[in-house]
Motif scaffolding. Structure first.
Motif, short mmCIF file in Angstrom:
data_model
loop_
_atom_site.label_atom_id
_atom_site.label_comp_id
_atom_site.label_asym_id
_atom_site.label_seq_id
_atom_site.Cartn_x
_atom_site.Cartn_y
_atom_site.Cartn_z
N ASN A 1 -2.59 -1.99 -7.10
CA ASN A 1 -4.05 -2.47 -6.71
C ASN A 1 -3.84 -3.95 -6.09
OD1 ASN A 1 -6.54 -3.27 -6.26
ND2 ASN A 1 -7.29 -2.80 -8.20
N ASP B 1 2.88 1.95 -2.34
CA ASP B 1 2.68 2.56 -3.57
C ASP B 1 1.21 2.55 -4.02
OD1 ASP B 1 2.60 2.81 -6.51
OD2 ASP B 1 4.51 2.04 -6.53
N GLU B 2 0.80 3.64 -4.17
CA GLU B 2 -0.61 3.80 -4.53
C GLU B 2 -1.05 3.58 -5.77
OE1 GLU B 2 -0.80 8.65 -5.50
OE2 GLU B 2 -0.79 7.73 -3.52
N ASP B 3 -0.16 3.05 -6.82
CA ASP B 3 -0.33 2.80 -8.07
C ASP B 3 -0.49 1.03 -8.19
OD1 ASP B 3 -0.03 5.02 -9.16
OD2 ASP B 3 2.11 4.72 -9.57
N SER C 1 0.97 -1.22 -0.03
CA SER C 1 0.10 -0.10 0.13
C SER C 1 0.87 1.34 -0.01
CB SER C 1 -0.88 0.13 1.23
OG SER C 1 -0.12 0.17 2.30
#
Length: 195
Positions: A112, A108-110, A106
């Motif tokens: 999923n 890295d917001e890119d 999490s």
């Protein structure tokens, strides 16, 4: 292309872990995509049995149990009473591992995490008939995690180790995952000022 196997040499594998490693090597013997198999990696202070990173399918955490039906006295959703000790219910244990991975990824917001991260408990000595006859299936049920019984191991496919949909990770995303989970030293070429 063969899978890249990164093994923690400080620990010996159990009989069941060796069996699963042999199965993984065979399954990935002629893979056409980039795959990393981490054997007994340490993450978040926990030693997991296997973490698979597959550019086509995503990430999967495998928890291996050598338990037989006679070795398990009882089981609930949190713990298992074994012949010689108390242990965590393996699905509960795996869920804890997945939460660690989700926490790390999490950052890295890119990424999923929900769509690429999967988990399986593999029982190397416990057949489906024993899971059902002992009423363990209910204790091993989970909305996103599942188990693979010993009688399915001889015919298991790579896809059964992951979710239903392929992740199709780019090389950059795969590198991000590896870097977040297992930070590695990157050595860049240093230019020599003398020519």
């Amino acid at each position: 292309i063969k899978a890249n196997i990164i093994k923690n040499d400080s620990l010996d594998l159990t009989k069941g872990e060796n069996k699963v490693l042999s199965i993984l090597k065979k399954l990935y013997e002629h893979c056409e995509n980039e795959v990393f198999i981490y054997v007994q990696p340490n993450l978040g202070g926990k030693r997991m049995d296997f973490i698979l990173l597959d550019s086509k399918r995503g990430l999967s955490v495998l928890e291996v149990k050598d338990w037989s039906s006679s070795y398990i006295s009882s089981m609930n959703r949190i713990e298992a009473m074994l012949e010689d000790r108390k242990d965590k219910n393996p699905i509960h244990q795996l869920n804890g591992y997945m939460n660690i991975i989700k926490g790390v990824l999490s950052l890295d917001e890119d990424i999923n995490v929900e769509s690429i991260a999967h988990g399986r408990v593999i029982f190397t000595s416990l057949a489906e008939i024993h899971i059902n006859s002992r009423d363990f299936a209910r204790e091993l049920s989970h909305p996103t995690l599942s188990y693979i019984a010993s009688d399915r191991l001889s015919s298991i496919t790579i896809d059964e180790l992951y979710g239903d949909e392929h992740a199709n990770l780019s090389t950059d995303t795969l590198t991000k995952l590896r870097t977040l989970l297992f930070p590695e030293v990157k050595i860049n070429k240093v230019s020599d000022n003398n020519g």
